[in-house]
Design an enzyme around this catalytic site. Sequence first.
Site, short mmCIF file in Angstrom:
data_model
loop_
_atom_site.label_atom_id
_atom_site.label_comp_id
_atom_site.label_asym_id
_atom_site.label_seq_id
_atom_site.Cartn_x
_atom_site.Cartn_y
_atom_site.Cartn_z
N LYS A 1 1.20 -1.24 0.45
CA LYS A 1 0.05 0.40 0.20
C LYS A 1 1.18 0.89 0.21
CE LYS A 1 -0.51 3.00 3.01
NZ LYS A 1 -0.22 3.94 3.02
N THR B 1 5.02 6.55 3.70
CA THR B 1 4.20 4.69 4.49
C THR B 1 3.70 4.15 3.23
OG1 THR B 1 3.91 6.14 6.44
CG2 THR B 1 1.73 4.78 5.76
N GLU C 1 -0.36 9.51 -6.01
CA GLU C 1 -1.06 10.35 -5.16
C GLU C 1 -1.78 11.70 -5.83
OE1 GLU C 1 -1.66 10.72 -0.63
OE2 GLU C 1 -0.45 12.54 -1.76
#
Lengths: 400, 400
Positions: free
Chosen positions: A174, A189, A273
């Site tokens: 992820k 992350t 993103e």
Amino acid sequence: MLPKGFKIGGMRSGLSKKEGKKDLALFVSESPASAAGVFTKSIVKAAPVLIDIERLKKGGKFSAIVANSGCANACTGDKGKKDAENMCSAVEKSFNFEIGSVLCASTGVIGQYLNILQDDLKKSIDLLKGNIGTFSKNEVEAVLAIMTTDTFIKKSDIEVEVKSGKIKIWGCVKGAGMIHPNMQGPHATMLSFILTDAEIESKTLQKILENSADESFHCVSIDGDTSTNDTVIVLANGQSGTGKLSEADLEKFIKAVDELTLELAKSVAKDGEGATKFIEIEVKNTKTKEDAKLIGSTIATSPLFKTAIFGADANWGRAIAAAGRAGVEFDPDKVDIYIGGVHTFKNGIALNFSEEEAKQSLLKKEVKVVVDLKAGKENSKYYTCDFSYDYVKINGDYRT
Amino acid sequence: MLPKGFKIGGMRSGLSKKEGKKDLALFVSESPASAAGVFTKSIVKAAPVLIDIERLKKGGKFSAIVANSGCANACTGDKGKKDAENMCSAVEKSFNFEIGSVLCASTGVIGQYLNILQDDLKKSIDLLKGNIGTFSKNEVEAVLAIMTTDTFIKKSDIEVEVKSGKIKIWGCVKGAGMIHPNMQGPHATMLSFILTDAEIESKTLQKILENSADESFHCVSIDGDTSTNDTVIVLANGQSGTGKLSEADLEKFIKAVDELTLELAKSVAKDGEGATKFIEIEVKNTKTKEDAKLIGSTIATSPLFKTAIFGADANWGRAIAAAGRAGVEFDPDKVDIYIGGVHTFKNGIALNFSEEEAKQSLLKKEVKVVVDLKAGKENSKYYTCDFSYDYVKINGDYRT
């Protein structure tokens, strides 16, 4: 398909504030497994990272990984560490695993405590215990539970034929923001969990993972921001029944791990993103591998370069400018640059290329940039994405 | 107001493709002046930078700076160097200056040749020669001629009272993108020209400029992209009539230069491409000055942090995450962070601050961030701006 002896799953526990979002994942091995991990090298390490490093250092075998999204449990001090330990111990109790045999990982907002009571967490784990499995549905649920701003499920598997049978390797990842993993052995992350039924000792597994991460996860940047929580953990439970691997078979296994981590790493860049394009930057013919990586990462993290690619502008000048400040000694008059297959720059001089042709090739979803230094024989590839309006939108309004 | 003995001006010559844009500036000293310069440390240096470095190395006095916008004359090989020399020689011929006594600077698109014939350039310079002066109008025209994506004129002046009279220092700067200057004495696309009528030798001037740049231009980042053309040049022609400065007066002069460069540097951050906010990042109580600068620059170049501030989000987690990957050793459990005057983080733990109060303070045009490491006695301030939709717009469509 999952390797033998693993069951996984995901559920909603309420740890994430996002209504209905799955936020708790479990990766369980039926039998204790060898384990290896690489974690963020940031001086600011999240509580679960600190716990995992401690536990892996102690050695021994591991039975599960518990992970949550919605809260990074970073910058949470002693209470945070206690909370991370509690996550592990809820799993240990529920499954009757040995104390210290569970690893954990968190992703989400920094500086918030895990807002769940230990009793409620234990209840969630008990519930999830009944819902883990080996089906595709379980895989999907587990990965959904660790996603944050990710827009698609990133998982993959691979099978290796060895002398005495077959080994399976499964992995998920992820991460879409705060992505520029820089990790090191016990001690991203981005979270990635890799499961395999190979029989392999932890020390060897650790070395394989570190080398593999250097050519995959460490060659990816979305925004240059290394996270406090970056984590890759591998569990190897030996249940393939192929026994200890011969040298030749070990080589095959390593190749398969490398293939899997590279695919997972690339998928992270593809899901950057706000990304509209996946960019592969190949830096060729450098004196050292380090040189190639430094230039690749400097170009990959240049906002000017990334916005140019978003605008389908073959602005090689921004690539050479980034290369020039990378801290690598080279002769600019020898450099060639190809953008989207178009030769734009040759021996330090701009070529009179077709802007139209370049634009067309940059309107594609995948863009290849090649920087040839002609200074040596080393090469490296770096993976990133463009910088769009949506990046600003997503990140100007993430926490609130 | 300009120091004594300087005339400056700007005009349109056609070097910039932008219809009607002034693109040629001249900064002329009536008498040969001491000179100092700091230039980009990028391995890829534009032709005018290479020429200036050569000329300053030779030493001697200098009479003028000629600068253009619209074309960076970078990555243009031998022809580029010849073109830069021709810019200088057109001025030398027009004014009857000594050969080698003119410095030059360019800003604009990388990889294009200066598209002007030597004859036309000479004609432009001759025309400009008749239009330079000491009026406010001339100052404005000169600065307009070096601007690219800048949205306002950035210039300043300061007067120093010394024992035997007054010294004037005048400076201008351009730069809004590809801003993260990293320059070094003879050897940004930020261009800054500083003129003074102080009497001072080149060697001393060079030292003063280098120190001053370290605390000003080198503490500014818009996008982390160091340019191939970054240039700061100082000319000191001694026409103040105050003679050689006493030690005490030299100190006053240095203080004034520092004040001027800091103001110019801050104005660059305020005019960052697409910027809606000016951000000052103060890193306090570090072991070394270098530590403070490294953390300041890492936070200032974090797209995640910059987009958060754009969104008026007091996301201190992104500040601490950036600090953690800056490569500085510190104890995260001692760190305090203030965003927009709001204490958000104390001794490594999130404070329960008023999000509303924080939001209100972040809606202002100037935002102050303080990171206190409590590890030593050094401090440094770093200046940047937020990252907005307009940054992406401006840079996704700059060249075409």
